[in-house]
Design an enzyme around this catalytic site. Structure first.
Site, mmCIF file in Angstrom:
data_model
loop_
_atom_site.group_PDB
_atom_site.id
_atom_site.type_symbol
_atom_site.label_atom_id
_atom_site.label_comp_id
_atom_site.label_asym_id
_atom_site.label_seq_id
_atom_site.Cartn_x
_atom_site.Cartn_y
_atom_site.Cartn_z
ATOM 1 N N ARG A 161 -48.654 41.101 38.057
ATOM 2 C CA ARG A 161 -48.321 42.110 39.052
ATOM 3 C C ARG A 161 -47.303 41.573 40.054
ATOM 4 N NH1 ARG A 161 -53.139 44.821 42.424
ATOM 5 N NH2 ARG A 161 -53.127 42.773 43.416
ATOM 6 N N LYS B 73 -47.056 45.883 45.435
ATOM 7 C CA LYS B 73 -47.786 45.287 46.563
ATOM 8 C C LYS B 73 -46.773 44.601 47.489
ATOM 9 C CE LYS B 73 -52.258 43.064 47.413
ATOM 10 N NZ LYS B 73 -52.947 44.292 47.827
ATOM 11 N N GLU C 97 -55.200 57.058 47.256
ATOM 12 C CA GLU C 97 -55.910 55.826 47.612
ATOM 13 C C GLU C 97 -56.527 55.950 48.989
ATOM 14 O OE1 GLU C 97 -54.215 51.853 46.796
ATOM 15 O OE2 GLU C 97 -52.413 52.907 46.190
#
Length: 424
Positions: A160, A263, A299
């Site tokens: 990721r 992220k 989310e």
């Protein structure tokens, strides 16, 4: 990785000496005995502060200011033996060591190493400070009853991080280097891993553009570092205490075509405005809806979301606006293996309000049962405000594997060798 081919191809990892190749723009951590505060070392002296050549500098206001700067710049490290594990929360407790490696724009990473934990010295023109060029990861290491140290699914975080680097136009950290850095950081901070069942060592890998640049462009050089902190429950009240959520309709966390699935460091502080207001109103956190139709759940501020109806578990699909959580992926796999039907799709807020049970998940929160959701003035209560059976089952299975109490049949855990930080 979880979400396809990385946007930037990996380069072979060729090791070099970290200190001989350290970029001039950033001071690597110095031995604690020779620690010089970054701010006082780089602050330009005014004419009044300059003493004539050969003259003795008088003590006075300017000397007091410099002493205050030095005091503020010092990093206080609490010995692991002084930590009260029973009162541990989710706050920063600096540990003794961290890992640092550097890279130039050509993408060739220089071999890093474990160094004493300390502040960094950056140029004011560093890309990360001016343009937010950076990504980070969140991971955990656990202690077992046999005193082994286990890191949970580090290869997933490495993948990721690699993809996030491509999205942010940064040279990706080679997966081999990423995992080595994580394991060495845990090894060097072994004493800071909490006892079994009393928390975990939270790991924060950071990839940031530390090179100085004025115009909008990729940084000329980069730094990859890993620091850590012992932690326990994320939310107040303790682990598995049901949380109350409110649904936000005016602000959105991410939009199609944006960076919601990355992220990156800029994705998080924008939620604080709404989150702080929600906490003033008595809620633990905020649930965000999609930016297009404003009716599908995406989310919670820093967590993925699940809702349950009968034997079906539903979670918002990964469509570019939702972070592909490692814990989310693990729960999907665990639930399917235990006979649940798991659907990854659009989940409307109306459906959530009619669910049997809801819970959030993430590296920091692990599994957090949702006690209630408030939407447009209406409050839906789940499981009488207690932990639901599915959330409890997922929590028990996940933490059992992470802590070595349940056989790791999928090979998710990576054992940290003793004194691995001393290995070449």
């Amino acid at each position: 990785g979880e979400r396809g081919t990385p946007a930037r191809a990996r380069r072979p990892f060729r090791a070099r000496s970290a200190r001989s190749n350290a970029p001039r723009h950033m001071s690597l951590v110095r031995p604690r005995a020779a620690l010089t505060p970054s701010l006082s070392a780089t602050t330009t002296k005014s004419c009044r502060d300059r003493a004539p050549s050969g003259a003795v500098r008088p003590s006075g206001a300017s000397s007091s200011r410099r002493a205050a700067v030095r005091a503020r710049g010092a990093v206080k490290i609490t010995p692991a033996s002084d930590i009260n594990w029973s009162t541990l929360g989710f706050g920063l407790t600096p540990t003794s060591h961290m890992y640092v490696a550097t890279c130039e724009r050509d993408g060739e990473w220089h071999d890093g190493g474990v160094v004493p934990y300390d502040n960094l010295s950056l140029s004011p023109a560093a890309a990360v400070l001016n343009y937010g060029q950076g990504v980070f990861e969140g991971m955990k290491a656990f202690r077992t009853v046999d005193e082994e140290l286990l890191v949970f699914r580090p290869e997933q975080n490495a993948a990721r991080c690699e993809e996030g680097a491509g999205r942010m136009s940064m040279p990706p950290v080679p997966r081999e280097l990423f995992q080595k850095a994580v394991l060495q950081t845990v090894s060097a901070n072994r004493d800071y891993v909490p006892p079994v069942g009393m928390g975990a060592l939270y790991l924060r890998p950071l990839l940031i553009g530390t090179g100085a640049i004025l115009g909008l462009a990729p940084a000329p050089s980069y730094t990859f570092l890993v620091y850590c902190s012992p932690v326990a429950s994320y939310f107040k009240g303790g682990q598995l205490t049901p949380i109350d959520l409110t649904v936000e309709e005016a602000y959105h966390r991410a939009a199609p075509g944006g960076s919601g699935s990355t992220k990156c460091i800029g994705n998080y502080s924008p939620v604080l405005k709404v989150q702080l207001q929600a906490k003033k109103e008595g809620f633990a956190d905020v649930m965000y809806l999609d930016a297009k139709e404003n009716k599908y759940v995406e989310e919670v501020s820093s967590c993925n979301f699940f809702c349950v109806k009968g034997k079906t578990i539903s979670t918002p699909a990964l469509q570019g606006t939702i972070l592909p959580g490692i814990t989310r992926k693990s729960i999907v796999e665990l639930a399917r293996s235990r006979g649940y039907t798991v659907e990854e799709r659009n989940v409307s807020i109306d459906e959530v309000m009619q669910a049997d049970e809801c819970f959030c998940c993430g590296t920091a929160v692990v599994v957090a049962p949702v006690g209630s959701v408030t939407y447009q003035g209406k409050k839906a209560l789940f499981c009488d405000g207690k932990v639901g059976p599915v959330g409890q089952e997922m929590y028990d299975q996940l933490t059992g594997i992470q802590q070595g109490r349940i056989p790791d049949e999928r090979g998710w855990n990576v054992k940290v060798p003793n004194d691995y930080h001393l290995a070449k």
